[in-house]
Motif scaffolding. Structure first.
Motif, PDB file in Angstrom:
ATOM      1  N   GLU A   1      20.371  57.568  61.739  1.00  0.00           N
ATOM      2  CA  GLU A   1      21.353  58.596  61.395  1.00  0.00           C
ATOM      3  C   GLU A   1      20.751  59.992  61.429  1.00  0.00           C
ATOM      4  N   ASN A   2      19.480  60.129  61.827  1.00  0.00           N
ATOM      5  CA  ASN A   2      18.835  61.440  61.846  1.00  0.00           C
ATOM      6  C   ASN A   2      19.525  62.350  62.880  1.00  0.00           C
ATOM      7  N   ASP A   3      19.830  63.573  62.464  1.00  0.00           N
ATOM      8  CA  ASP A   3      20.568  64.487  63.339  1.00  0.00           C
ATOM      9  C   ASP A   3      19.785  64.838  64.590  1.00  0.00           C
ATOM     10  N   THR A   4      18.474  64.946  64.466  1.00  0.00           N
ATOM     11  CA  THR A   4      17.667  65.304  65.641  1.00  0.00           C
ATOM     12  C   THR A   4      17.726  64.204  66.692  1.00  0.00           C
ATOM     13  N   LEU A   5      17.589  62.944  66.261  1.00  0.00           N
ATOM     14  CA  LEU A   5      17.645  61.841  67.213  1.00  0.00           C
ATOM     15  C   LEU A   5      19.038  61.694  67.814  1.00  0.00           C
ATOM     16  N   ARG A   6      20.074  62.070  67.079  1.00  0.00           N
ATOM     17  CA  ARG A   6      21.443  61.935  67.568  1.00  0.00           C
ATOM     18  C   ARG A   6      21.836  63.067  68.526  1.00  0.00           C
ATOM     19  N   ASP A   7      21.036  64.124  68.539  1.00  0.00           N
ATOM     20  CA  ASP A   7      21.370  65.299  69.361  1.00  0.00           C
ATOM     21  C   ASP A   7      20.795  65.120  70.770  1.00  0.00           C
ATOM     22  N   PRO A   8      21.624  64.971  71.802  1.00  0.00           N
ATOM     23  CA  PRO A   8      21.099  64.801  73.160  1.00  0.00           C
ATOM     24  C   PRO A   8      20.345  66.039  73.649  1.00  0.00           C
ATOM     25  N   GLN A   9      20.596  67.219  73.047  1.00  0.00           N
ATOM     26  CA  GLN A   9      19.957  68.449  73.489  1.00  0.00           C
ATOM     27  C   GLN A   9      18.592  68.660  72.841  1.00  0.00           C
ATOM     28  N   ALA A  10      18.266  67.871  71.810  1.00  0.00           N
ATOM     29  CA  ALA A  10      16.977  68.046  71.138  1.00  0.00           C
ATOM     30  C   ALA A  10      15.845  67.619  72.061  1.00  0.00           C
ATOM     31  N   GLY A  11      14.726  68.337  72.010  1.00  0.00           N
ATOM     32  CA  GLY A  11      13.597  68.046  72.873  1.00  0.00           C
ATOM     33  C   GLY A  11      12.795  66.844  72.407  1.00  0.00           C
ATOM     34  N   SER A  12      11.962  66.340  73.319  1.00  0.00           N
ATOM     35  CA  SER A  12      11.150  65.155  73.009  1.00  0.00           C
ATOM     36  C   SER A  12      10.183  65.431  71.867  1.00  0.00           C
ATOM     37  N   GLU A  13       9.637  66.657  71.821  1.00  0.00           N
ATOM     38  CA  GLU A  13       8.661  66.948  70.766  1.00  0.00           C
ATOM     39  C   GLU A  13       9.334  66.971  69.396  1.00  0.00           C
ATOM     40  N   GLN A  14      10.564  67.483  69.336  1.00  0.00           N
ATOM     41  CA  GLN A  14      11.287  67.458  68.077  1.00  0.00           C
ATOM     42  C   GLN A  14      11.520  66.019  67.619  1.00  0.00           C
ATOM     43  N   LYS A  15      11.943  65.174  68.518  1.00  0.00           N
ATOM     44  CA  LYS A  15      12.200  63.782  68.177  1.00  0.00           C
ATOM     45  C   LYS A  15      10.905  63.051  67.808  1.00  0.00           C
ATOM     46  N   ARG A  16       9.813  63.421  68.505  1.00  0.00           N
ATOM     47  CA  ARG A  16       8.535  62.775  68.195  1.00  0.00           C
ATOM     48  C   ARG A  16       8.105  63.106  66.763  1.00  0.00           C
ATOM     49  N   ARG A  17       8.341  64.359  66.340  1.00  0.00           N
ATOM     50  CA  ARG A  17       7.982  64.723  64.962  1.00  0.00           C
ATOM     51  C   ARG A  17       8.775  63.910  63.953  1.00  0.00           C
ATOM     52  N   VAL A  18      10.048  63.667  64.237  1.00  0.00           N
ATOM     53  CA  VAL A  18      10.862  62.843  63.342  1.00  0.00           C
ATOM     54  C   VAL A  18      10.304  61.423  63.264  1.00  0.00           C
ATOM     55  N   LEU A  19       9.980  60.853  64.444  1.00  0.00           N
ATOM     56  CA  LEU A  19       9.442  59.485  64.460  1.00  0.00           C
ATOM     57  C   LEU A  19       8.085  59.416  63.788  1.00  0.00           C
ATOM     58  N   ARG A  20       7.270  60.482  63.962  1.00  0.00           N
ATOM     59  CA  ARG A  20       5.947  60.480  63.344  1.00  0.00           C
ATOM     60  C   ARG A  20       6.065  60.529  61.819  1.00  0.00           C
ATOM     61  N   ARG A  21       7.019  61.312  61.316  1.00  0.00           N
ATOM     62  CA  ARG A  21       7.207  61.350  59.849  1.00  0.00           C
ATOM     63  C   ARG A  21       7.625  59.982  59.323  1.00  0.00           C
ATOM     64  N   ALA A  22       8.474  59.279  60.068  1.00  0.00           N
ATOM     65  CA  ALA A  22       8.878  57.939  59.640  1.00  0.00           C
ATOM     66  C   ALA A  22       7.690  56.996  59.610  1.00  0.00           C
ATOM     67  N   HIS A  23       6.812  57.105  60.618  1.00  0.00           N
ATOM     68  CA  HIS A  23       5.621  56.253  60.660  1.00  0.00           C
ATOM     69  C   HIS A  23       4.674  56.602  59.518  1.00  0.00           C
ATOM     70  N   GLU A  24       4.517  57.887  59.231  1.00  0.00           N
ATOM     71  CA  GLU A  24       3.625  58.284  58.139  1.00  0.00           C
ATOM     72  C   GLU A  24       4.174  57.851  56.787  1.00  0.00           C
ATOM     73  N   THR A  25       5.494  57.786  56.668  1.00  0.00           N
ATOM     74  CA  THR A  25       6.085  57.339  55.406  1.00  0.00           C
ATOM     75  C   THR A  25       5.738  55.895  55.114  1.00  0.00           C
ATOM     76  N   TYR A  26       5.710  55.062  56.158  1.00  0.00           N
ATOM     77  CA  TYR A  26       5.345  53.653  55.972  1.00  0.00           C
ATOM     78  C   TYR A  26       4.350  53.284  57.068  1.00  0.00           C
ATOM     79  N   PRO A  27       3.040  53.410  56.795  1.00  0.00           N
ATOM     80  CA  PRO A  27       2.017  53.255  57.845  1.00  0.00           C
ATOM     81  C   PRO A  27       1.941  51.860  58.451  1.00  0.00           C
TER      82      PRO A  27
END
Length: 578
Positions: A72-98
């Motif tokens: 449900e993350n807005d960045t991942l749902r936005d087709p116009q968002a860049g890969s680096e923005q989406k990567r930061r979202v995914l990285r935060r999720a990974h850091e939350t649960y290593p």
């Protein structure tokens, strides 16, 4: 034939009788103790298996919820968002649960668009089950070897690839189109921490307790190293848990151990469907029944001591009996000789003492019988009281279900509303149980019902009033009333916005409890066009069940609800120590 003297006869007889009684007692007590201990431990292992299964489902539910939130993350749902923005979202999720091995976003056509680390991007995974299933809805896959991830770990033996669980969910644009599939591989190394946690919870300090988690096909995923990855198909407990049953039994395992086994299937938690795992908790029968063997030895040792003491007592008692018998024999021998007979006197004093002892014992037995009769009367009263409370509770639940069903638009809406009301009632019941169904504090009921809505900001909810102890007949309906007010405020009123505030004040005077619920800072409110179930429930609880009054004012700044309840004389303000 030689004749034994009286002293030897009594000593041998009493000693043999004491030893025989001890042996019989040891056998009977050991058997009864073993049976009861086996039943108790088997029941405990069954309870432990049920607890562990629930804990495992809740743990997996947390990971399931992580992926749903990420989808449900807005960045991942936005087709116009860049890969680096989406990567930061995914990285935060990974850091939350290593313990995630990798977290990524797959494009609608099946190629990995972006990952938290940048690895595997551009790889075609359209044929993977987690992608095909994740396009349709949330997906969780069972443990399997991750051959692809093994290639990303330099120096790793290809014959020993990492093992992972797959979690996936569809990502949709704000317009509802498929923007991709978010996927996470949960490293099975996570299971070692889970295994240690589950074992600590299950053993509770007892020796010989082991916890196992089995896959749907019976393969041991977690458990002792000797059984790990083995398929347990012939055990009665595995057959029972495959049929969806839970319980406990005593059985012989493939490693030759006889154990008491508790078993329970996992059933999922909330919207997490589960993976069909089974939980087995076993305790070695020899370890479990060790206290019985120790008791058996103690009884035998004490029996030998009692037998020796009985023989000694018989030896000395025979002396006191033999003397008057010898005198009687001498007197009988003088019969017919014309000489005076010397007959020992009868021990009347001793007979009188025995009579007094019997009278005292009879009085003691009578008192014991009277105490037992009173205890049975108290037990019967408690049973009647329990039946009465259970009937009232069931009637309340039935009314809640019926009325909630009338106002629900769908089955999910009914389920959510019904579960929330049951939870509100159960929380008040929990407080009453803690006080042994005597009284519970009004402030404690309000704190318990309103705590979830504070959102970490205590100033949102203000409670002001004296300590008041409420009887069960008032506490339960009032708890339901507060729950309905809080739910309405969270949906439509002051608690639906961050700046909203609720003030609850109450006073107690002349046997009347006056309580006001004032909302402020929320959306503008207006009187509803029709009376909903929540309002009917409040009026029924207060006016019909408690003979009180309800006043609802839909002010421009927020709802104002005033309740007036008559209290009995026994329901007085609680002492400050309470």
């Amino acid at each position: 034939m030689p004749r034994l003297p009286l002293r030897a006869f009594l000593a041998l007889g009493l000693g043999a009788a004491g030893l025989a009684a001890t042996l019989v007692l040891a056998l009977v007590v050991s058997r009864v103790a073993a049976d009861r201990l086996s039943e108790r431990i088997a029941g405990e292992t069954g309870d432990l298996a049920r607890h562990v299964a629930g804990q495992l489902d809740r743990t997996m539910f947390e990971r399931w919820r992580d992926i749903l939130i990420l989808a449900e993350n807005d960045t991942l749902r936005d087709p116009q968002a860049g890969s680096e923005q989406k990567r930061r979202v995914l990285r935060r999720a990974h850091e939350t649960y290593p313990d995630y091995a990798i977290v990524g976003l797959i494009a609608p056509e099946g190629r990995i668009a972006v990952t938290d680390s940048g690895r595997l991007e551009g790889l075609d995974v359209a044929h993977r089950v987690y992608f095909t299933q994740g396009r349709q809805g949330p997906f969780v896959g069972d443990v399997h070897d991750a051959l692809l991830l093994a290639t990303l770990q330099p120096g790793r033996d290809p014959a020993d690839p990492p093992r992972v669980l797959d979690l996936a969910a569809p990502v949709r644009t704000p317009e509802g189109a498929l923007a991709g599939v978010v996927v996470a591989h949960l490293d099975w190394a996570w299971s070692r921490e889970v295994e240690a946690s589950l074992h600590d919870q299950a053993s509770g300090g007892r020796r010989g307790v082991e916890v196992m988690v089995l896959a749907r096909d019976g393969t041991v995923l977690l458990g002792p190293p000797a059984l790990r990855n083995r398929v347990l198909a012939d055990l009665p407990s595995v057959a029972a848990v495959r049929a969806g049953a839970g319980g406990a039994t005593q059985e012989t395992w493939p490693d030759g151990r006889v154990a008491l086994t508790g078993y329970q299937p996992t059933r999922g938690y909330r919207d997490y469907p589960g993976l069909g795992w089974s939980v087995l908790v076993r305790q070695d029968a020899a370890e479990a029944l060790a206290p019985v063997r120790a008791l058996h030895r103690q009884i035998l040792l004490w029996g030998l001591a009692v037998a020796a003491a009985s023989a000694s007592a018989g030896w000395f008692a025979a002396a006191s009996l033999a003397r008057p018998l010898r005198r009687l024999a001498l007197a009988a021998g003088a019969l017919g000789r014309g000489t005076p007979l010397s007959v020992p006197e009868s021990p009347v004093r001793e007979a009188q003492a025995i009579g007094l002892a019997l009278s005292a014992a009879n009085e003691a037995l009578r008192q014991r019988a009277e105490e037992r009769r009173q205890a049975e009367a108290r037990q019967e009263l408690l049973i009647h009281e329990l039946n009465h409370r259970v009937k009232n509770t069931l009637a309340t639940v039935q009314a809640l279900a019926r009325q909630t069903a009338r106002g629900a638009d769908s089955v999910p809406a009914f389920t959510a509303a019904f579960e929330a009301r049951l939870l509100a009632m159960s929380q008040t019941h929990m407080l009453l149980t803690a006080s042994q169904w005597s009284t519970t504090g009004l402030r404690r009921i309000l704190e318990l019902e309103l705590a979830p809505y504070a959102s970490g900001r205590p100033e949102r909810i203000h409670l002001d009033g004296p300590e008041v102890g409420l009887a069960p007949r008032i506490a339960v309906p009032l708890g339901m009333t507060v729950h309905e007010l809080a739910t309405n405020a969270a949906k439509y009123g002051a608690l639906s916005v961050p700046e909203g505030r609720v003030v609850v004040r109450w006073t107690l005077a002349d046997g009347l409890l006056r309580l006001s619920w004032q909302e402020s800072g929320g959306p503008a409110v207006a009187a509803p066009e029709r009376t909903g179930f929540g309002t009917r429930l409040i009026r029924t609880s207060v006016e019909r069940e408690l003979a009180g009054t309800v006043a609802l004012d839909f002010l421009s700044d927020g709802l104002l609800c005033r309740l007036t309840l008559p209290l009995e004389r026994s329901e007085a303000p609680e002492p400050q120590a309470a």
